[in-house]
Write a protein that holds these residues in place. Structure first.
Motif, mmCIF file in Angstrom:
data_model
loop_
_atom_site.group_PDB
_atom_site.id
_atom_site.type_symbol
_atom_site.label_atom_id
_atom_site.label_comp_id
_atom_site.label_asym_id
_atom_site.label_seq_id
_atom_site.Cartn_x
_atom_site.Cartn_y
_atom_site.Cartn_z
ATOM 1 N N ASP A 162 -8.079 21.449 -21.280
ATOM 2 C CA ASP A 162 -8.432 21.286 -22.878
ATOM 3 C C ASP A 162 -7.900 20.212 -23.453
ATOM 4 N N LEU A 163 -6.678 20.292 -23.469
ATOM 5 C CA LEU A 163 -5.860 19.151 -23.878
ATOM 6 C C LEU A 163 -6.396 17.732 -23.521
ATOM 7 N N CYS A 164 -6.582 17.617 -22.290
ATOM 8 C CA CYS A 164 -6.958 16.055 -21.656
ATOM 9 C C CYS A 164 -8.371 15.964 -22.163
ATOM 10 N N ILE A 165 -9.230 16.855 -22.193
ATOM 11 C CA ILE A 165 -10.725 16.521 -22.882
ATOM 12 C C ILE A 165 -10.618 16.267 -24.044
ATOM 13 N N ARG A 166 -9.870 16.994 -24.931
ATOM 14 C CA ARG A 166 -10.020 16.811 -26.397
ATOM 15 C C ARG A 166 -9.261 15.528 -26.764
ATOM 16 N N TYR A 167 -8.207 15.090 -25.967
ATOM 17 C CA TYR A 167 -7.607 13.931 -26.076
ATOM 18 C C TYR A 167 -8.493 12.847 -25.876
ATOM 19 N N ALA A 168 -9.233 12.579 -24.703
ATOM 20 C CA ALA A 168 -9.942 11.667 -24.594
ATOM 21 C C ALA A 168 -11.175 11.472 -25.316
ATOM 22 N N ARG A 169 -11.705 12.629 -25.962
ATOM 23 C CA ARG A 169 -12.623 12.630 -27.056
ATOM 24 C C ARG A 169 -12.333 12.097 -28.412
ATOM 25 N N SER A 170 -10.953 12.222 -28.555
ATOM 26 C CA SER A 170 -10.538 11.883 -29.927
ATOM 27 C C SER A 170 -10.190 10.532 -29.993
ATOM 28 N N LEU A 171 -10.002 9.753 -29.065
ATOM 29 C CA LEU A 171 -9.829 8.478 -29.145
ATOM 30 C C LEU A 171 -11.050 7.594 -29.538
ATOM 31 N N TRP A 179 -12.316 4.698 -29.525
ATOM 32 C CA TRP A 179 -12.867 3.769 -28.601
ATOM 33 C C TRP A 179 -13.594 4.228 -27.510
ATOM 34 N N VAL A 180 -13.469 5.613 -27.418
ATOM 35 C CA VAL A 180 -14.280 6.459 -25.993
ATOM 36 C C VAL A 180 -15.674 6.749 -26.620
ATOM 37 N N ASP A 181 -16.607 6.333 -25.728
ATOM 38 C CA ASP A 181 -17.954 6.760 -26.036
ATOM 39 C C ASP A 181 -18.486 8.189 -25.473
ATOM 40 N N GLY A 182 -17.563 8.216 -24.241
ATOM 41 C CA GLY A 182 -18.247 9.490 -23.540
ATOM 42 C C GLY A 182 -16.913 10.055 -22.772
ATOM 43 N N VAL A 183 -17.310 11.143 -22.183
ATOM 44 C CA VAL A 183 -16.108 11.697 -21.262
ATOM 45 C C VAL A 183 -16.810 12.252 -20.081
ATOM 46 N N VAL A 184 -16.380 12.062 -18.793
ATOM 47 C CA VAL A 184 -17.069 12.682 -17.643
ATOM 48 C C VAL A 184 -15.982 13.417 -17.045
ATOM 49 N N VAL A 185 -16.027 14.625 -16.589
ATOM 50 C CA VAL A 185 -15.366 15.537 -15.984
ATOM 51 C C VAL A 185 -16.039 16.267 -14.894
#
Length: 84
Positions: free
Chosen positions: A19-28, A30-36
């Motif tokens: 949850d921390l990692c996903i929310r961190y990536a989404r919070s940046l 310059w990040v347009d999307g996150v693949v998990v």
């Protein structure tokens, strides 16, 4: 590194490390999307719940970036991992 991650996981009041990692990536910004990835239906549901939760606060993002440990490329590159 694990202690550092655990500290921020607790401070951010995230449900778990994923949850921390996903929310961190989404919070940046310059990040347009996150693949998990996932290994089970339960993980899929947990990941989807993380995408529904709010972004991390800017102050916490700044603290993460200011204190994150430096890791070698051997640690970061899966091609270098021992697969025994």
């Amino acid at each position: 590194v694990w202690e550092w991650l655990d500290n921020f996981q607790q401070r951010s009041q995230t449900r778990n490390m994923a949850d921390l990692c996903i929310r961190y990536a989404r919070s940046l910004p310059w990040v347009d999307g996150v693949v998990v990835g996932m290994e089970s239906e339960l993980q899929l549901k947990e990941n989807l719940a993380s995408f529904e939760r709010p972004l991390l606060e800017r102050k916490l993002l700044s603290e993460i970036e200011a204190t994150r440990p430096t890791l070698s490329s051997e640690t970061l590159d899966p091609a270098n991992w021992n697969k025994d």
